[in-house]
Design a protein around this motif. Structure first.
Motif, PDB file in Angstrom:
ATOM      1  N   GLY A  45       0.799  -1.224   0.000  1.00 23.96           N
ATOM      2  CA  GLY A  45       0.000   0.000   0.000  1.00 23.96           C
ATOM      3  C   GLY A  45       0.830   1.272   0.000  1.00 23.96           C
ATOM      4  O   GLY A  45       0.371   2.317  -0.449  1.00 23.96           O
ATOM      5  N   CYS A  46       2.047   1.197   0.487  1.00 21.36           N
ATOM      6  CA  CYS A  46       2.925   2.373   0.532  1.00 21.36           C
ATOM      7  C   CYS A  46       4.010   2.322  -0.532  1.00 21.36           C
ATOM      8  O   CYS A  46       5.036   3.013  -0.437  1.00 21.36           O
ATOM      9  N   ASP A  47       3.830   1.488  -1.551  1.00 18.62           N
ATOM     10  CA  ASP A  47       4.775   1.349  -2.664  1.00 18.62           C
ATOM     11  C   ASP A  47       6.148   0.866  -2.225  1.00 18.62           C
ATOM     12  O   ASP A  47       7.144   1.139  -2.886  1.00 18.62           O
ATOM     13  N   GLY A  48       6.215   0.164  -1.109  1.00 20.76           N
ATOM     14  CA  GLY A  48       7.482  -0.397  -0.650  1.00 20.76           C
ATOM     15  C   GLY A  48       7.530  -1.878  -0.983  1.00 20.76           C
ATOM     16  O   GLY A  48       6.830  -2.352  -1.870  1.00 20.76           O
ATOM     17  N   ARG A  49       8.356  -2.599  -0.256  1.00 21.37           N
ATOM     18  CA  ARG A  49       8.425  -4.045  -0.467  1.00 21.37           C
ATOM     19  C   ARG A  49       8.799  -4.734   0.836  1.00 21.37           C
ATOM     20  O   ARG A  49       9.312  -4.117   1.765  1.00 21.37           O
ATOM     21  N   ILE A  50       8.511  -6.025   0.883  1.00 23.87           N
ATOM     22  CA  ILE A  50       8.862  -6.844   2.035  1.00 23.87           C
ATOM     23  C   ILE A  50       9.695  -8.009   1.535  1.00 23.87           C
ATOM     24  O   ILE A  50       9.410  -8.580   0.483  1.00 23.87           O
ATOM     25  N   GLU A  51      10.751  -8.306   2.276  1.00 26.11           N
ATOM     26  CA  GLU A  51      11.623  -9.411   1.908  1.00 26.11           C
ATOM     27  C   GLU A  51      11.939 -10.224   3.152  1.00 26.11           C
ATOM     28  O   GLU A  51      12.156  -9.670   4.234  1.00 26.11           O
ATOM     29  N   ARG A  52      11.972 -11.524   2.977  1.00 25.65           N
ATOM     30  CA  ARG A  52      12.380 -12.410   4.074  1.00 25.65           C
ATOM     31  C   ARG A  52      13.904 -12.450   4.076  1.00 25.65           C
ATOM     32  O   ARG A  52      14.536 -12.770   3.070  1.00 25.65           O
ATOM     33  N   ILE A  53      14.503 -12.094   5.214  1.00 25.98           N
ATOM     34  CA  ILE A  53      15.962 -12.071   5.274  1.00 25.98           C
ATOM     35  C   ILE A  53      16.536 -13.214   6.107  1.00 25.98           C
ATOM     36  O   ILE A  53      17.723 -13.494   6.027  1.00 25.98           O
ATOM     37  N   ALA A  54      15.691 -13.863   6.896  1.00 26.44           N
ATOM     38  CA  ALA A  54      16.079 -15.042   7.669  1.00 26.44           C
ATOM     39  C   ALA A  54      14.794 -15.719   8.117  1.00 26.44           C
ATOM     40  O   ALA A  54      13.695 -15.233   7.843  1.00 26.44           O
ATOM     41  N   ASP A  55      14.922 -16.833   8.817  1.00 30.50           N
ATOM     42  CA  ASP A  55      13.748 -17.534   9.301  1.00 30.50           C
ATOM     43  C   ASP A  55      12.989 -16.644  10.287  1.00 30.50           C
ATOM     44  O   ASP A  55      13.554 -16.235  11.307  1.00 30.50           O
ATOM     45  N   LYS A  56      11.766 -16.288   9.949  1.00 29.05           N
ATOM     46  CA  LYS A  56      10.881 -15.451  10.755  1.00 29.05           C
ATOM     47  C   LYS A  56      11.384 -14.018  10.945  1.00 29.05           C
ATOM     48  O   LYS A  56      11.008 -13.330  11.883  1.00 29.05           O
ATOM     49  N   ILE A  57      12.256 -13.568  10.065  1.00 30.84           N
ATOM     50  CA  ILE A  57      12.741 -12.187  10.098  1.00 30.84           C
ATOM     51  C   ILE A  57      12.529 -11.579   8.713  1.00 30.84           C
ATOM     52  O   ILE A  57      12.939 -12.146   7.700  1.00 30.84           O
ATOM     53  N   PHE A  58      11.873 -10.411   8.696  1.00 28.28           N
ATOM     54  CA  PHE A  58      11.491  -9.774   7.444  1.00 28.28           C
ATOM     55  C   PHE A  58      11.963  -8.321   7.424  1.00 28.28           C
ATOM     56  O   PHE A  58      12.028  -7.669   8.454  1.00 28.28           O
ATOM     57  N   LEU A  59      12.269  -7.850   6.225  1.00 23.46           N
ATOM     58  CA  LEU A  59      12.657  -6.460   6.014  1.00 23.46           C
ATOM     59  C   LEU A  59      11.546  -5.764   5.251  1.00 23.46           C
ATOM     60  O   LEU A  59      11.145  -6.219   4.178  1.00 23.46           O
ATOM     61  N   LEU A  60      11.038  -4.672   5.808  1.00 27.01           N
ATOM     62  CA  LEU A  60      10.082  -3.818   5.116  1.00 27.01           C
ATOM     63  C   LEU A  60      10.859  -2.602   4.650  1.00 27.01           C
ATOM     64  O   LEU A  60      11.387  -1.849   5.474  1.00 27.01           O
ATOM     65  N   ALA A  61      10.961  -2.441   3.351  1.00 27.95           N
ATOM     66  CA  ALA A  61      11.755  -1.348   2.789  1.00 27.95           C
ATOM     67  C   ALA A  61      10.852  -0.363   2.070  1.00 27.95           C
ATOM     68  O   ALA A  61      10.080  -0.761   1.195  1.00 27.95           O
ATOM     69  N   PRO A  62      10.923   0.924   2.429  1.00 28.28           N
ATOM     70  CA  PRO A  62      10.166   1.934   1.693  1.00 28.28           C
ATOM     71  C   PRO A  62      10.635   2.002   0.242  1.00 28.28           C
ATOM     72  O   PRO A  62      11.723   1.528  -0.096  1.00 28.28           O
ATOM     73  N   ALA A  63       9.823   2.606  -0.599  1.00 27.37           N
ATOM     74  CA  ALA A  63      10.129   2.677  -2.031  1.00 27.37           C
ATOM     75  C   ALA A  63      11.467   3.368  -2.297  1.00 27.37           C
ATOM     76  O   ALA A  63      12.153   3.037  -3.260  1.00 27.37           O
ATOM     77  N   GLU A  64      11.860   4.316  -1.456  1.00 29.56           N
ATOM     78  CA  GLU A  64      13.070   5.085  -1.689  1.00 29.56           C
ATOM     79  C   GLU A  64      14.339   4.361  -1.259  1.00 29.56           C
ATOM     80  O   GLU A  64      15.433   4.828  -1.514  1.00 29.56           O
ATOM     81  N   VAL A  65      14.199   3.229  -0.579  1.00 27.00           N
ATOM     82  CA  VAL A  65      15.352   2.490  -0.072  1.00 27.00           C
ATOM     83  C   VAL A  65      15.700   1.385  -1.054  1.00 27.00           C
ATOM     84  O   VAL A  65      14.854   0.581  -1.433  1.00 27.00           O
ATOM     85  N   GLU A  66      16.945   1.365  -1.471  1.00 30.04           N
ATOM     86  CA  GLU A  66      17.406   0.333  -2.389  1.00 30.04           C
ATOM     87  C   GLU A  66      18.026  -0.797  -1.580  1.00 30.04           C
ATOM     88  O   GLU A  66      18.904  -0.568  -0.746  1.00 30.04           O
ATOM     89  N   VAL A  67      17.571  -2.002  -1.825  1.00 35.66           N
ATOM     90  CA  VAL A  67      18.074  -3.184  -1.128  1.00 35.66           C
ATOM     91  C   VAL A  67      18.779  -4.059  -2.140  1.00 35.66           C
ATOM     92  O   VAL A  67      18.222  -4.371  -3.196  1.00 35.66           O
ATOM     93  N   SER A  68      20.006  -4.441  -1.837  1.00 36.20           N
ATOM     94  CA  SER A  68      20.728  -5.345  -2.738  1.00 36.20           C
ATOM     95  C   SER A  68      21.333  -6.468  -1.923  1.00 36.20           C
ATOM     96  O   SER A  68      21.704  -6.291  -0.769  1.00 36.20           O
ATOM     97  N   SER A  69      21.381  -7.631  -2.519  1.00 37.03           N
ATOM     98  CA  SER A  69      21.993  -8.778  -1.840  1.00 37.03           C
ATOM     99  C   SER A  69      23.275  -9.146  -2.563  1.00 37.03           C
ATOM    100  O   SER A  69      23.383  -9.017  -3.784  1.00 37.03           O
ATOM    101  N   VAL A  70      24.250  -9.560  -1.802  1.00 33.55           N
ATOM    102  CA  VAL A  70      25.558  -9.860  -2.352  1.00 33.55           C
ATOM    103  C   VAL A  70      25.812 -11.339  -2.264  1.00 33.55           C
ATOM    104  O   VAL A  70      25.451 -12.008  -1.382  1.00 33.55           O
TER     105      VAL A  70
END
Length: 123
Positions: free
Chosen positions: A98-123
């Motif tokens: 609803g806020c144009d962001g995204r949610i990502e699972r980063i570990a078991d039962k741990i999630f990251l909610l990132a606003p649209a302006e935040v860039e998330v990259s995995s290495v």
């Protein structure tokens, strides 16, 4: 008298009268988060990441408040019962969408909610 009857000179409205800015309370959440993010960048403040460990579904308000303020939220639902944790993740997914962001699972039962302006990259 002519003005009273509507027969007087009609003044043209300026464009300034239609430039309305929202109050923060009435502004769409995505626009409010973008504005706060921009203000943070202009003030050279670092981006905030908030860690939340909800214990019950009522703690969703805290998650929502931080996310709508433009903060990235790390949400650890490991301390919740499975049914409530599922509800919390569903709420967070709807909030992010609803806020144009995204949610990502980063570990078991741990999630990251990132606003649209935040860039998330995995290495």
């Amino acid at each position: 008298m002519a003005n009273y009857l509507g027969l007087g000179v009609v003044e043209a409205y300026g464009d300034d009268e239609y430039d309305v800015e929202y109050e923060d309370d009435w502004m769409p959440a995505a626009e409010r988060a973008a504005r706060r993010w921009q203000q943070t960048q202009e003030e050279s403040e670092p981006a905030r990441i908030v860690m939340v460990r909800p214990r019950k579904y009522d703690d969703a308000l805290t998650v929502g408040q931080h996310f709508r303020e433009g903060c990235a939220v790390v949400m650890d639902v490991a301390g919740m019962a499975t049914a409530e944790a599922t509800r919390m993740v569903d709420f967070a997914a709807g909030l992010a969408y609803g806020c144009d962001g995204r949610i990502e699972r980063i570990a078991d039962k741990i999630f990251l909610l990132a606003p649209a302006e935040v860039e998330v990259s995995s290495v």
